[in-house]
Scaffold this motif. Structure first.
Motif, mmCIF file in Angstrom:
data_model
loop_
_atom_site.group_PDB
_atom_site.id
_atom_site.type_symbol
_atom_site.label_atom_id
_atom_site.label_comp_id
_atom_site.label_asym_id
_atom_site.label_seq_id
_atom_site.Cartn_x
_atom_site.Cartn_y
_atom_site.Cartn_z
ATOM 1 N N ASP A 182 4.879 0.713 3.154
ATOM 2 C CA ASP A 182 4.437 0.628 1.753
ATOM 3 C C ASP A 182 3.050 1.214 1.563
ATOM 4 O O ASP A 182 2.731 1.752 0.512
ATOM 5 C CB ASP A 182 4.438 -0.827 1.274
ATOM 6 N N MET A 183 2.200 1.058 2.576
ATOM 7 C CA MET A 183 0.832 1.551 2.445
ATOM 8 C C MET A 183 0.734 3.031 2.819
ATOM 9 O O MET A 183 -0.353 3.582 2.888
ATOM 10 C CB MET A 183 -0.120 0.723 3.303
ATOM 11 N N GLY A 184 1.872 3.655 3.075
ATOM 12 C CA GLY A 184 1.877 5.094 3.307
ATOM 13 C C GLY A 184 1.772 5.504 4.760
ATOM 14 O O GLY A 184 1.603 6.685 5.059
ATOM 15 N N LYS A 195 -11.989 5.908 10.718
ATOM 16 C CA LYS A 195 -13.322 5.925 10.110
ATOM 17 C C LYS A 195 -14.304 5.030 10.866
ATOM 18 O O LYS A 195 -15.416 5.421 11.164
ATOM 19 C CB LYS A 195 -13.253 5.460 8.652
ATOM 20 N N LYS A 196 -13.944 3.786 11.095
ATOM 21 C CA LYS A 196 -14.867 2.887 11.796
ATOM 22 C C LYS A 196 -14.185 1.632 12.302
ATOM 23 O O LYS A 196 -13.043 1.346 11.939
ATOM 24 C CB LYS A 196 -16.025 2.517 10.872
ATOM 25 N N ARG A 210 -3.746 9.388 3.406
ATOM 26 C CA ARG A 210 -3.302 9.803 2.065
ATOM 27 C C ARG A 210 -4.426 9.663 1.036
ATOM 28 O O ARG A 210 -4.196 9.226 -0.087
ATOM 29 C CB ARG A 210 -2.085 8.994 1.639
ATOM 30 N N GLY A 211 -5.647 9.964 1.451
ATOM 31 C CA GLY A 211 -6.762 10.014 0.501
ATOM 32 C C GLY A 211 -7.378 8.682 0.144
ATOM 33 O O GLY A 211 -8.168 8.598 -0.783
ATOM 34 N N TYR A 212 -7.005 7.600 0.820
ATOM 35 C CA TYR A 212 -7.674 6.330 0.541
ATOM 36 C C TYR A 212 -7.996 5.614 1.851
ATOM 37 O O TYR A 212 -7.582 6.046 2.920
ATOM 38 C CB TYR A 212 -6.827 5.465 -0.394
ATOM 39 N N GLU A 213 -8.787 4.529 1.721
ATOM 40 C CA GLU A 213 -9.218 3.784 2.907
ATOM 41 C C GLU A 213 -8.276 2.603 3.141
ATOM 42 O O GLU A 213 -8.019 1.821 2.242
ATOM 43 C CB GLU A 213 -10.639 3.231 2.716
ATOM 44 N N LEU A 214 -7.810 2.498 4.377
ATOM 45 C CA LEU A 214 -6.906 1.410 4.734
ATOM 46 C C LEU A 214 -7.491 0.685 5.935
ATOM 47 O O LEU A 214 -8.071 1.304 6.821
ATOM 48 C CB LEU A 214 -5.539 1.987 5.100
ATOM 49 N N THR A 215 -7.375 -0.631 5.923
ATOM 50 C CA THR A 215 -7.815 -1.354 7.106
ATOM 51 C C THR A 215 -6.630 -2.068 7.745
ATOM 52 O O THR A 215 -5.739 -2.547 7.056
ATOM 53 C CB THR A 215 -8.954 -2.355 6.787
ATOM 54 N N LEU A 216 -6.603 -2.058 9.059
ATOM 55 C CA LEU A 216 -5.560 -2.779 9.793
ATOM 56 C C LEU A 216 -6.118 -3.216 11.149
ATOM 57 O O LEU A 216 -7.111 -2.670 11.622
ATOM 58 C CB LEU A 216 -4.296 -1.933 9.956
ATOM 59 N N GLU A 238 -10.883 0.766 10.312
ATOM 60 C CA GLU A 238 -10.708 1.362 8.984
ATOM 61 C C GLU A 238 -10.297 2.816 9.180
ATOM 62 O O GLU A 238 -10.915 3.530 9.963
ATOM 63 C CB GLU A 238 -12.019 1.281 8.195
#
Lengths: 76, 810
Positions: free
Chosen positions: A31-33, A43-44, A57-63, A53
């Motif tokens: 769902d989150m792409g 990113k970090k 797809r052009g946005y920031e996701l954390t997992l 992070e």
């Protein structure tokens, strides 16, 4: 070269090859792409080393690392 | 007509809803602020249109409660049009939901939100091209700037008059004939949105598959054919993958992206805020600054950290600002300097020497005035005290005694905005009480008592703290709105995992600082039942705004030996510490379960919107005034009645000592006796206050005021004050919060929660009181006991960590 997403360092890029998670986590990742073919840049890491992070797809996701372990990546 | 707003979390849905309906729903810059659907209406078209704001969702699968609410609404309630808000800055992921909405038999308008941000960054989204590809109208919008809102509604109104058949982007996939097969069956059954339902059946959607087992059976053998290397017959994965492939392949040319090499502002801010080393200290500093700005009476630490606040309470602070009260403070300092000087110079004879000096100066002043033909100033020179003398005469006295007037220089703390505003509010309500006394002078005693001692002084107690509560809300709203709160979840997740919670649970818990009720409601965004139960159980420990008046009042009472803000800060900290220990205990002795997933979006930072912040404050103010004017007023009147009448109330008013409330409080006093704060003849007043706090926590202060205990008349030791504070912090929250807990917990979880609150408040206050008592009386023993306590807590940590590892190993 293939690697799991949790093994990536900050700044490393790759393409998603396969999701090996089950149930809730797998569905959530989709769902989150986070699907095969998506580009990911790490990113970090958070202060305590986890979660991570990423840009996808052009946005920031954390997992979490444990969740990132389910994402098989092709290193770019 | 009825329109529904659907879109990803944080896509600007709630902002659009507010702009359309004029409502002031709170918007937060993190996913999941809207959990339930909300309704309003839009009146600027030919007919009144009902607008339903659906919760923010990423998909229409039935995995989260929000997704179920949203999809059931569209499928079952059949709105006339769905307005799909799409964040243009994040088109790919937002269109994923759009591709699912398009499969339903309902008119859709795509509202391309945040176009202003896209344009500003030099990118472009081609709305016409997008509209052609999607097959539905696309309208550009900036909900925040109020641009394009009416265009969206006009377009939606147009398409709502027509029927629309669902279509799917999966048509080109080779498994599409499976979908067609199921769709035909649904058409035969006369079901609504057959295409949407067919795709869900093929995907293996739990909710629909359970409802139509015959259709699952129908395609079971066909599904076998599509097992491949990548997905292994996982149709959910294949469908999701196909949607994203379609989006990337088809919408790439509608987006013209300038490849930026430079970092965005948001990235730069984020580098600092979530810095590996500085993030956690920064968070603690931010929270401290917030509390300092709201509660400190000495904003710039003028008086140093240890010296206290030089006796400047909120009331004198206001005098300093109006230029009225400086004399009082000067007078106090001056008399102090003189007395001290005499004690130093004359020892045992100080009193006599001082009295003769006073007589000498007073006489001299009188003689001088008489010489000028004026009235004498001091009548009773033999009984004259220093405090009764004029400042200029005191100065003369000091010079006469050989002192230096220049040395008298009282230090005055500059109050924080919170304390300053509070003083003004107190000033205004104080005047109201005076006015009430004037009006009711000729009324019967019980009526004027009801007005002045009951209503007005009770409301004064609540309203004088309102500015501080609103200011606290304002700061928390700024942190939410800016996007920082989502980062806090990111920073804290690792720490929370040790407690069996995810970083997401931190969001409701932090909201608990505002109000427990919305905080408990926000636990709906948590996916696992046990995480919801646990979060609800811990929420009241994060001291809510309604409890703030209690701390603010007690802060003044302990201010003699503490800084007020440090006291308040320590109470908030205590709540967090006890929440952590509670979680560890529950984990250690409950069943350890898997930690829920933490896969969430981190929204871009943006400057908080003034309008949004004010809307938030207005909502809180309304809520507060509503509560104050209904339930709290009723409670105040009830408490006033109980405290002014005996069991034989028809015999007229009695002194408070003989009232009904006193006898109730005296029974409770013994139950609370081990906790210290009900010691002494006034003890029952504190026990009564803890009970009225159940109606609303503001009532603790209001009740005490009605019973004659204010921040100035509290006669408790610091240990007792701390015990009283912690009892109120951990005990049952107000009825509204208990109701929210009941609504969102599991059945069994709710009762455990109630017991937990009651037990926790008693045990924690017991420990705090006796620890404080030891510190006040036998310091060494106190330190030893405190160390033992800390050791026990560390052992608990180690024990749970081991248990967790064991579970993971199995």
């Amino acid at each position: 070269m293939e690697k799991r997403l949790n093994e990536f360092n900050v700044g490393e890029k790759g393409i998603v090859r396969k999701i090996v998670a089950e149930g809730n986590i797998r569905r959530r990742l989709f769902d989150m792409g986070v699907t095969p073919g998506a580009n990911i840049i790490v990113k970090k890491f958070a202060s305590l080393g986890d979660p991570i992070e990423v840009t996808i797809r052009g946005y920031e996701l954390t997992l979490r690392k444990s969740e990132a372990e389910c994402v098989l990546m092709e290193v770019e | 007509m009825k329109f529904a707003l659907a879109g990803n979390p944080n896509s600007g849905k709630t902002t659009l809803f507010n702009a359309l309906t004029g409502a002031t729903a709170h918007v937060g810059n993190w996913p999941g602020v809207t959990v339930d659907k909300r309704e309003g209406s839009y009146k600027k078209l030919g007919e009144k249109i009902d607008i339903v704001d659906l919760p923010g969702i990423y998909s229409l699968s039935p995995y989260t409660p929000e997704e179920i609410v949203a999809r059931n609404f569209i499928v079952d309630e059949k709105p006339d049009c769905v307005i799909n808000i799409v964040d243009a800055t994040n088109l790919e992921r937002n269109l994923y939901l759009t591709t699912q909405l398009l499969e339903m038999d309902v008119p859709v308008v795509v509202a391309l939100n945040m176009m202003d941000v896209v344009k500003k960054s030099g990118n472009e989204v081609n709305a016409t091209e997008l509209s052609k590809k999607l097959g539905v109208p696309v309208v550009e919008l900036s909900a925040l700037r109020n641009e394009g809102i009416h265009d969206v509604m006009k377009k939606a109104y147009e398409v709502a008059k027509e029927n629309r058949k669902g279509h799917s982007v999966l048509e080109t996939e080779d498994f599409y004939d499976l979908i067609t097969k199921v769709e035909e069956k649904f058409v035969e059954l006369g079901e609504s949105s057959p295409l949407f339902k067919a795709i869900k059946i093929v995907e293996g959607d739990e909710a629909l598959c359970a409802k139509y087992p015959q259709l699952v059976e129908l395609i079971k053998s066909d599904k076998e054919k599509y097992k491949d290397n990548d997905f292994g017959g996982d149709f959910e994965g294949m469908v999701a993958d196909a949607r994203y492939r379609y989006i990337t392949a088809n919408y790439a040319d509608t987006i013209k992206k300038i490849d930026k090499k430079t970092e965005s502002k948001s990235d730069k801010i984020d580098k600092v805020m979530t810095h590996r080393i500085f993030a956690i200290p920064l968070f603690i500093v931010i929270m401290f600054v917030v509390f300092h700005l709201v509660f400190s009476e000495d904003l710039f630490f003028i008086n140093g950290i240890s010296k206290g606040n030089a006796g400047i309470s909120g009331e004198t602070a206001i005098n300093v600002f109006t230029g009225m009260g400086y004399d009082d403070i000067y007078l106090e300092e001056m008399t102090g300097v003189i007395t001290e000087k005499y004690e130093e110079d004359f020892g045992d004879e100080a009193d006599d020497k001082l009295n003769s000096a006073i007589s000498y100066v007073a006489n001299k002043v009188n003689v001088e005035l008489q010489a000028k033909g004026e009235e004498i100033r001091y009548d009773d020179i033999d009984n004259l005290a220093l405090e009764d003398m004029e400042i200029e005469d005191l100065q003369e006295l000091l010079v006469y005694s050989g002192g230096d007037v220049e040395e008298v220089n009282p230090v005055i703390g500059i109050p924080s905005p919170g304390v300053f505003l509070q003083s003004w509010m107190g000033f205004v309500t104080g005047k109201l009480i005076d006015l009430g006394a004037m009006i009711s002078e000729t009324w019967p005693a019980w009526l004027s008592g009801l007005l002045c001692d009951g209503l007005l002084s009770g409301l004064d107690a609540i309203f004088s703290f309102l500015p501080q509560i609103l200011l606290l809300f304002l700061f928390i709203a700024i942190l939410e709105d800016s996007g920082y709160m989502a980062r806090v979840a990111f920073i804290m997740d690792r720490a929370f995992r040790g407690l069996g919670l995810s970083g997401k649970a931190f969001i409701p818990l932090l909201m608990g600082f505002g109000c427990s009720v919305p905080a408990m409601m926000a636990t709906k965004t948590l996916e696992e039942e046990h995480e919801r139960d646990m979060t609800i159980r811990l929420t009241p420990f994060f001291s809510c705004g309604a409890k703030a008046p209690i701390w603010a009042m007690l802060a003044v009472a302990v201010a003699g030996s503490f800084l007020g803000d440090i006291f308040v800060f320590s109470i908030y900290l205590l709540g967090i510490v006890v929440a952590i220990i509670s979680a560890l205990l529950i984990k250690a002795f409950g069943k350890v379960k898997e930690v829920p997933p933490f896969i969430m979006e981190l929204p871009a930072y943006h400057a908080p919107q003034f309008k949004n912040l004010m809307a938030h404050l207005w909502e809180k103010l309304k809520h507060f005034v509503y509560k104050a004017s209904t339930i709290i007023t009723a409670a105040i009147v009830l408490i006033w009645f109980l405290s002014n009448f005996g069991w034989a109330f028809w015999q007229g008013m009695v002194g408070i000592e003989d009232s009904i409330l006193a006898s109730l409080g005296r029974v409770l006093q013994y139950i609370y006796y081990p906790l210290g704060f009900t010691w002494g003849s006034e003890g029952w007043k504190y026990s009564v206050a803890t009970i009225t706090g159940l109606i609303a926590k503001e009532d603790v202060v209001a009740t005490m005021a009605t019973l004659g205990i204010t921040e100035k008349t509290i006669a408790l030791s610091n240990a007792q004050i701390y015990a009283f504070a912690s009892y109120n912090l951990f005990t049952l929250p107000c009825f509204a919060a208990i109701g929210a807990a009941y609504g969102d917990s599991s059945k069994k979880g709710f009762w455990i929660t109630l017991l937990w609150w009651l037990g926790c408040s008693y045990v924690v206050s017991l420990i705090i009181f006796w620890l404080g008592y030891l510190f006040e009386h036998v310091l060494v023993v106190g330190i030893i006991v405190a160390l033992l306590l800390v050791a026990t807590i560390i052992l608990l940590f180690v024990y749970t960590a081991k248990k967790r590892k064991k579970v993971l190993a199995n």
